[in-house]
Design an enzyme around this catalytic site. Structure first.
Site, PDB file in Angstrom:
ATOM      1  N   GLN A 182      18.870  17.868  47.127  1.00  0.00           N
ATOM      2  CA  GLN A 182      20.283  18.211  47.306  1.00  0.00           C
ATOM      3  C   GLN A 182      20.996  17.112  48.089  1.00  0.00           C
ATOM      4  O   GLN A 182      22.211  17.109  48.182  1.00  0.00           O
ATOM      5  CB  GLN A 182      20.423  19.527  48.090  1.00  0.00           C
ATOM      6  CG  GLN A 182      19.972  20.764  47.365  1.00  0.00           C
ATOM      7  CD  GLN A 182      19.979  21.990  48.263  1.00  0.00           C
ATOM      8  OE1 GLN A 182      18.936  22.563  48.534  1.00  0.00           O
ATOM      9  NE2 GLN A 182      21.143  22.422  48.732  1.00  0.00           N
ATOM     10  N   PHE A 216      18.701  25.969  46.738  1.00  0.00           N
ATOM     11  CA  PHE A 216      18.937  27.080  47.670  1.00  0.00           C
ATOM     12  C   PHE A 216      18.852  26.662  49.128  1.00  0.00           C
ATOM     13  O   PHE A 216      18.586  27.484  50.000  1.00  0.00           O
ATOM     14  CB  PHE A 216      17.980  28.253  47.374  1.00  0.00           C
ATOM     15  CG  PHE A 216      18.064  28.742  45.949  1.00  0.00           C
ATOM     16  CD1 PHE A 216      19.201  29.396  45.501  1.00  0.00           C
ATOM     17  CD2 PHE A 216      17.047  28.499  45.045  1.00  0.00           C
ATOM     18  CE1 PHE A 216      19.312  29.812  44.177  1.00  0.00           C
ATOM     19  CE2 PHE A 216      17.142  28.903  43.729  1.00  0.00           C
ATOM     20  CZ  PHE A 216      18.273  29.569  43.286  1.00  0.00           C
ATOM     21  N   GLU A 247      17.789  20.479  50.881  1.00  0.00           N
ATOM     22  CA  GLU A 247      18.866  19.773  51.586  1.00  0.00           C
ATOM     23  C   GLU A 247      18.259  18.671  52.444  1.00  0.00           C
ATOM     24  O   GLU A 247      18.705  17.530  52.415  1.00  0.00           O
ATOM     25  CB  GLU A 247      19.678  20.759  52.443  1.00  0.00           C
ATOM     26  CG  GLU A 247      20.867  20.085  53.122  1.00  0.00           C
ATOM     27  CD  GLU A 247      21.789  21.031  53.885  1.00  0.00           C
ATOM     28  OE1 GLU A 247      21.822  22.237  53.574  1.00  0.00           O
ATOM     29  OE2 GLU A 247      22.491  20.567  54.795  1.00  0.00           O
ATOM     30  N   ARG A 293      25.720  28.024  62.796  1.00  0.00           N
ATOM     31  CA  ARG A 293      26.364  28.933  61.850  1.00  0.00           C
ATOM     32  C   ARG A 293      26.039  30.392  62.181  1.00  0.00           C
ATOM     33  O   ARG A 293      26.835  31.288  61.918  1.00  0.00           O
ATOM     34  CB  ARG A 293      26.007  28.590  60.400  1.00  0.00           C
ATOM     35  CG  ARG A 293      27.017  29.149  59.412  1.00  0.00           C
ATOM     36  CD  ARG A 293      26.728  28.718  57.989  1.00  0.00           C
ATOM     37  NE  ARG A 293      27.490  27.565  57.552  1.00  0.00           N
ATOM     38  CZ  ARG A 293      28.761  27.599  57.129  1.00  0.00           C
ATOM     39  NH1 ARG A 293      29.434  28.757  57.119  1.00  0.00           N
ATOM     40  NH2 ARG A 293      29.367  26.512  56.747  1.00  0.00           N
ATOM     41  N   ARG A 320      20.423  29.338  51.670  1.00  0.00           N
ATOM     42  CA  ARG A 320      21.646  30.069  51.283  1.00  0.00           C
ATOM     43  C   ARG A 320      22.200  30.983  52.390  1.00  0.00           C
ATOM     44  O   ARG A 320      21.598  32.008  52.722  1.00  0.00           O
ATOM     45  CB  ARG A 320      21.346  30.884  50.030  1.00  0.00           C
ATOM     46  CG  ARG A 320      22.565  31.179  49.171  1.00  0.00           C
ATOM     47  CD  ARG A 320      22.120  31.763  47.867  1.00  0.00           C
ATOM     48  NE  ARG A 320      23.190  31.812  46.877  1.00  0.00           N
ATOM     49  CZ  ARG A 320      23.003  32.124  45.610  1.00  0.00           C
ATOM     50  NH1 ARG A 320      21.807  32.427  45.163  1.00  0.00           N
ATOM     51  NH2 ARG A 320      24.020  32.138  44.774  1.00  0.00           N
ATOM     52  N   PHE A 328      22.639  29.811  55.475  1.00  0.00           N
ATOM     53  CA  PHE A 328      22.471  28.805  56.528  1.00  0.00           C
ATOM     54  C   PHE A 328      22.654  29.382  57.934  1.00  0.00           C
ATOM     55  O   PHE A 328      23.449  28.899  58.737  1.00  0.00           O
ATOM     56  CB  PHE A 328      23.501  27.688  56.276  1.00  0.00           C
ATOM     57  CG  PHE A 328      23.153  26.342  56.872  1.00  0.00           C
ATOM     58  CD1 PHE A 328      22.220  25.525  56.275  1.00  0.00           C
ATOM     59  CD2 PHE A 328      23.792  25.877  58.010  1.00  0.00           C
ATOM     60  CE1 PHE A 328      21.919  24.272  56.799  1.00  0.00           C
ATOM     61  CE2 PHE A 328      23.498  24.623  58.556  1.00  0.00           C
ATOM     62  CZ  PHE A 328      22.560  23.825  57.936  1.00  0.00           C
ATOM     63  N   THR A 345      29.718  22.947  58.986  1.00  0.00           N
ATOM     64  CA  THR A 345      30.063  23.099  60.396  1.00  0.00           C
ATOM     65  C   THR A 345      29.993  21.755  61.111  1.00  0.00           C
ATOM     66  O   THR A 345      30.581  21.580  62.166  1.00  0.00           O
ATOM     67  CB  THR A 345      29.130  24.113  61.064  1.00  0.00           C
ATOM     68  OG1 THR A 345      27.786  23.675  60.867  1.00  0.00           O
ATOM     69  CG2 THR A 345      29.306  25.485  60.450  1.00  0.00           C
ATOM     70  N   ALA A 357      26.468  24.118  51.811  1.00  0.00           N
ATOM     71  CA  ALA A 357      27.544  24.810  52.518  1.00  0.00           C
ATOM     72  C   ALA A 357      28.589  25.381  51.551  1.00  0.00           C
ATOM     73  O   ALA A 357      29.733  25.609  51.936  1.00  0.00           O
ATOM     74  CB  ALA A 357      28.201  23.884  53.557  1.00  0.00           C
ATOM     75  N   GLU A 403      27.226  30.674  48.488  1.00  0.00           N
ATOM     76  CA  GLU A 403      26.420  31.410  49.457  1.00  0.00           C
ATOM     77  C   GLU A 403      26.890  32.840  49.761  1.00  0.00           C
ATOM     78  O   GLU A 403      26.069  33.724  49.978  1.00  0.00           O
ATOM     79  CB  GLU A 403      26.354  30.624  50.775  1.00  0.00           C
ATOM     80  CG  GLU A 403      25.592  29.314  50.669  1.00  0.00           C
ATOM     81  CD  GLU A 403      25.836  28.439  51.887  1.00  0.00           C
ATOM     82  OE1 GLU A 403      26.929  27.846  51.987  1.00  0.00           O
ATOM     83  OE2 GLU A 403      24.945  28.358  52.735  1.00  0.00           O
TER      84      GLU A 403
HETATM   85  N1  MTE Z   1      22.680  28.712  42.629  1.00  0.00           N
HETATM   86  C1  MTE Z   1      21.659  28.247  41.885  1.00  0.00           C
HETATM   87  N2  MTE Z   1      21.551  28.656  40.608  1.00  0.00           N
HETATM   88  N3  MTE Z   1      20.730  27.387  42.403  1.00  0.00           N
HETATM   89  C2  MTE Z   1      20.801  26.971  43.713  1.00  0.00           C
HETATM   90  O1  MTE Z   1      19.954  26.197  44.157  1.00  0.00           O
HETATM   91  N4  MTE Z   1      22.008  27.097  45.854  1.00  0.00           N
HETATM   92  C3  MTE Z   1      22.892  27.902  46.681  1.00  0.00           C
HETATM   93  C4  MTE Z   1      24.168  28.253  45.925  1.00  0.00           C
HETATM   94  N5  MTE Z   1      23.855  28.776  44.633  1.00  0.00           N
HETATM   95  C5  MTE Z   1      21.875  27.456  44.525  1.00  0.00           C
HETATM   96  C6  MTE Z   1      22.811  28.323  43.912  1.00  0.00           C
HETATM   97  C7  MTE Z   1      23.254  27.254  47.935  1.00  0.00           C
HETATM   98  S1  MTE Z   1      22.193  27.355  49.239  1.00  0.00           S
HETATM   99  C8  MTE Z   1      24.438  26.604  48.087  1.00  0.00           C
HETATM  100  S2  MTE Z   1      24.877  25.909  49.547  1.00  0.00           S
HETATM  101  C9  MTE Z   1      25.375  26.454  46.972  1.00  0.00           C
HETATM  102  O2  MTE Z   1      24.917  27.052  45.766  1.00  0.00           O
HETATM  103  C10 MTE Z   1      25.598  24.970  46.735  1.00  0.00           C
HETATM  104  O3  MTE Z   1      26.410  24.725  45.655  1.00  0.00           O
HETATM  105  P1  MTE Z   1      28.023  24.790  45.749  1.00  0.00           P
HETATM  106  O4  MTE Z   1      28.410  24.062  46.982  1.00  0.00           O
HETATM  107  O5  MTE Z   1      28.425  24.135  44.497  1.00  0.00           O
HETATM  108  O6  MTE Z   1      28.375  26.230  45.820  1.00  0.00           O
HETATM  109  N1  HPA Z   2      25.838  24.371  55.764  1.00  0.00           N
HETATM  110  C1  HPA Z   2      24.870  23.767  55.072  1.00  0.00           C
HETATM  111  N2  HPA Z   2      24.345  22.626  55.419  1.00  0.00           N
HETATM  112  C2  HPA Z   2      24.805  22.039  56.530  1.00  0.00           C
HETATM  113  C3  HPA Z   2      25.807  22.609  57.283  1.00  0.00           C
HETATM  114  C4  HPA Z   2      26.360  23.831  56.897  1.00  0.00           C
HETATM  115  O1  HPA Z   2      27.256  24.390  57.524  1.00  0.00           O
HETATM  116  N3  HPA Z   2      26.051  21.802  58.330  1.00  0.00           N
HETATM  117  C5  HPA Z   2      25.198  20.779  58.185  1.00  0.00           C
HETATM  118  N4  HPA Z   2      24.440  20.912  57.092  1.00  0.00           N
HETATM  119 MO1  MOS Z   3      22.966  25.756  50.993  1.00  0.00          MO
HETATM  120  S1  MOS Z   3      21.754  26.623  52.393  1.00  0.00           S
HETATM  121  O1  MOS Z   3      24.062  25.165  52.247  1.00  0.00           O
HETATM  122  O2  MOS Z   3      22.037  24.414  50.565  1.00  0.00           O
END
Ligand code: MTE
Ligand code: HPA
Ligand code: MOS
Length: 750
Positions: A191, A222, A226, A304, A336, A338, A432, A501, A704
């Site tokens: 990620q 998920f 990261e 968070r 997810r 966080f 954050t 995030a 999330e």
């Molecule tokens: N959805 C799918 N299908 N696969 C993933 O790995 N990660 C989740 C969420 N939904 C995830 C998911 C997490 S932890 C985050 S932070 C967000 O998707 C990241 O993507 P976005 O910023 O585009 O929402």
């Molecule tokens: N969310 C997810 N990842 C992060 C964040 C947060 O708020 N801050 C730093 N890494």
């Molecule tokens: Mo999502 S826990 O911020 O990758």
């Protein structure tokens, strides 16, 4: 517009790490994880492994050309152990061999001997011994001590939540290819391509510009990729550096579960104070976060937790403290939500306990304390609230009806009991860590009018590429066949924030919008010039140039061709940084979030009171999406998030023994929701509003937030248990597994 990947996904043609064709001469890596949770290394004998046919090299910390350090927030994490190991599974040595099977076999031939040191697994024990990752942090509002004195009811307790295994379908992995002049191309299932590039540069001792990290997509992240994809990419690059050959490592499921961190468990003391009319006047909590053996992202996760400690409620007096406790477990990481879910779980425990002691429904307390627009969060930001609207929409349609139906059911059945809960959520959108709230896009228009878009966004199933695609399609107003979203590549887009995030579509989408707009503005200016017209009257849409709303006969393709000949730039690189946000860590106040996402879920469950098993009958949600730019993608995020949250709160149980050995280290011992444990009915209603906000096209982040609706399942189960046994001694300890449910059905308060 559904999802741009649908076609290749269903045909099995989408490219994941393991689908990349391998070059001749590719070698395969495997890592030895420490068999002890905390020990002084006495002996590390690799000679037998080295002798195995097919083994090319066994690598230990001594072979690292640069720095042996991959810590994120704090430099406290070695790539390979030196004198000591501090969690079971900590990488100790790596084998590179001609096949993955040989590499794995060789790992077993490495002799490890260690002198066992004290193993700490409990965050409270770590806190007592002052084993903290960083000094504790406290957010406060008003005067909580004084406020408790004025409260009619004061309730205290302990809440515990367990961790969670990410279980992305695609395990961690990478493939590193050595190029000329100590350059490397690395395909990584990450990620955070920049996190990979940064630490890889340190470990190899080469500058970042020598390292090209490329990501097509992930089979899920998920949060687990990261920070924690970095090590595996570096192992491959290190192998490639030392052997001069391409090196690949795609972890098998058990390696992945045994060697990567998970969601943080917390153990928390809370105290809540209410007035006679059920206003929450004061709330205090001390969170003990189980960080594991290295900082990883724990300090940010901890932060968070504090940001979301009061969930969707306005509380005038708050004091919440959080300690990140160093233990000898796998370093826990982003997952997810966080840290947000952990904070929200505790306030819901406090409310549930208060309700039980007053013999009322938790909903009575919840609804009286929901945020109003203008209310201040403990961190200083003022709410622009949708909390009441979402709550009322669920409550009006469903609450009374369901409550009555459940009480009838419970009166008629002695061996099955139903329970319900209401779960409002409020989740802040932005990293954050303020500097991470930036992104870049690189947009090219080719001579035939086709378009290539690169951003720092990682597609991991959440549909972000589809959203970015929609942005380009809308701004250019051209046929979808003309647009391609490129891989995420550190040579095209630099210094990327992780895709995390829930901000990925907002940040990268806005940068894409800016880049496309810049090209469009140049094209309009050029069209006006060539038509000898005023720019105000010129428009470009539907693949045509229009003048005073009349078709000029100039097509998109012709326009691009002419603009090229006139030497107009058809490429743009744009940078977006979220405006308005700031945070002052010294006073722990500011305006950290671009906006908040709200919603409410009603959960109904049925418990089998002989077996302790249960079903999630229904989850009914009204969710604040702003103005959804892709309802199908957003609905997928909602459904997946809810089920993942229910899994965390009900059945997914991570078990370490007291020696720090992970016992739930395979899918035979770690149970995740399947189709049978998903809610029988999952009814999600989008509450659309077109309020001004910083979301891309006003389409609020959705990655999330839905996970936190799953917390409702815990409390619905608790209520069903209490319906069977009002004197139950069931505690506030998640997950509510069938085993715990059974104990709660028959265990009595003394
Ligand atoms: N959805 C799918 N299908 N696969 C993933 O790995 N990660 C989740 C969420 N939904 C995830 C998911 C997490 S932890 C985050 S932070 C967000 O998707 C990241 O993507 P976005 O910023 O585009 O929402
Ligand atoms: N969310 C997810 N990842 C992060 C964040 C947060 O708020 N801050 C730093 N890494
Ligand atoms: Mo999502 S826990 O911020 O990758």
């Amino acid at each position: 517009m559904q999802n741009i990947d649908t076609y290749t996904h269903v045909r099995g043609e989408s490219i994941y790490l393991d689908d990349i064709p391998e070059l001749a001469g590719t070698l395969y890596a495997a890592v030895l994880g420490s068999p002890m949770a905390h020990a002084q290394i006495l002996k590390l004998d690799t000679s037998l492994a080295e002798k195995l046919d097919g083994v090319v090299k066994v690598i230990t910390s001594k072979d690292i050309p640069g720095k042996n350090q991959i810590g994120g927030a704090i430099p406290d994490e070695l790539l390979l152990a030196e004198d000591e190991v501090h969690f079971e599974g900590m990488p100790v040595a790596m084998v590179v061999a001609t096949s993955a099977a040989i590499a794995k076999k060789a790992v077993k031939l490495i002799k490890f001997e260690g002198q066992l040191l004290e193993v700490i697994t409990d965050p409270r024990v770590a806190a007592e011994k002052n084993q903290l990752i960083l000094p504790p942090r406290t957010f406060s509002l008003g005067d909580v001590e004084k406020a408790f004195e004025t409260c009619e009811y004061v309730i205290e307790g302990i809440a515990e939540n367990n961790g969670q295994e990410h279980l992305y379908i695609e395990t961690q992995g990478a493939y590193a290819i050595p190029l000329e002049n100590k350059k490397f191309r690395v395909y990584s299932s990450t990620q955070g391509p920049t996190a990979v590039q940064t630490h890889m540069a340190d470990v190899l001792g080469v500058p970042m510009h020598k390292l090209e990290i490329d990501v097509t997509r992930l089979g899920g992240g998920f949060g687990g990729k990261e920070d924690q994809a970095t090590a595996w990419a570096i192992f491959c690059a290190l192998g490639a550096y030392l052997t001069g050959k391409p090196v690949k490592y795609s972890l098998d499921r058990m390696e992945d579960i045994r060697m990567t961190g998970k969601r943080h468990p917390y153990s928390t003391d809370y105290k809540i104070g209410l007035s006679k009319d059920l206003k929450i006047l004061a709330y205090a909590a001390t969170f003990h976060q189980n960080a594991g053996a290295a900082a990883d992202l724990s300090p940010a996760v901890l932060e968070r937790t504090l940001f979301h400690a009061t969930n969707s409620y306005y509380i005038p007096n708050v004091k919440v403290t959080a300690k990140s406790c160093r233990t000898n477990l796998l370093p826990n990481t982003a997952f997810r939500g966080f840290g947000g879910p952990q904070g929200m779980f505790v306030i819901e425990c406090a409310i549930a306990k208060a309700a039980e002691s007053l013999d009322i429904e938790a909903a009575e307390i919840q609804k009286r304390n929901l945020l109003n627009t203008g209310d201040e969060f403990p961190y200083g930001q003022k709410a622009v609230s949708e909390a009441h609207e979402c709550w009322d929409a669920v409550a009006k349609e469903k609450l009374t009806v369901t409550r009555n139906r459940i009480s009838d059911f419970n009166a008629q059945h002695s061996l099955y009991k139903k329970g319900l809960s209401m779960m409002p959520i409020c989740f802040g959108i932005s990293f954050t860590k303020i500097p991470l709230n930036q992104a870049r896009a690189l947009v090219h228009v080719y001579l035939d009018g086709s378009v290539h878009v690169s951003t720092g966004a990682i597609e991991m199933g959440q549909g972000v590429n589809t959203k970015i695609f929609q942005v380009a399609e809308k701004i250019f107003s051209i046929q979808p066949e003309r647009i391609t979203i490129g891989t995420t590549n550190t040579y095209r887009i630099t210094n990327t924030s992780p895709s995390a995030a829930s901000t990925t579509a907002d940040l990268n989408g806005k940068a894409t919008e800016m880049a496309c707009m810049a090209i469009m503005n140049r094209l309009r200016e050029f069209a006006a010039f060539s038509l000898d017209a005023k720019i105000e009257g010129v428009a470009i849409h539907h693949e045509k140039v229009w003048h005073n709303d009349k078709d000029t006969g100039i097509t998109w393709e012709a326009l691009i061709g002419k603009a090229y000949l006139a030497r107009i730039s058809l490429s743009e690189h744009a940078h977006y940084a979220t405006p308005q946000i700031y945070f002052d860590g010294k006073i722990e106040k500011g305006h950290p979030f671009a906006y908040h996402v709200y919603g409410t879920a009603l959960t109904e469950v049925t418990v089998d009171c002989i077996r302790g098993t249960y079903e999630i009958d229904a989850v009914e949600i009204v969710h604040d999406v702003g103005k959804s730019m892709n309802r199908i993608v957003d609905m997928g995020q909602m459904e997946g998030g809810v089920v993942q949250g229910i899994g965390w709160m009900t059945m997914e149980e991570i078990v370490y023994d007291k020696n720090g050995k992970l016992r739930s280290n395979a899918l035979s011992t770690y149970k995740v929701p399947d189709i049978y444990s998903a809610p029988k009915l999952l009814n999600i209603e989008f509450r659309e509003s077109d309020k001004e906000n910083l979301a891309i096209f006003h389409s609020k982040a959705v990655g999330e937030p839905p996970l936190m609706y799953g917390i409702g399942a815990f409390f619905a189960l608790r209520n069903a248990i209490k319906a069977f046994n009002p004197n139950s001694n069931i505690g506030f300890s998640a997950p509510m597994t069938p085993e715990k449910t059974l104990m709660g059905l028959y265990g009595n308060k003394s």
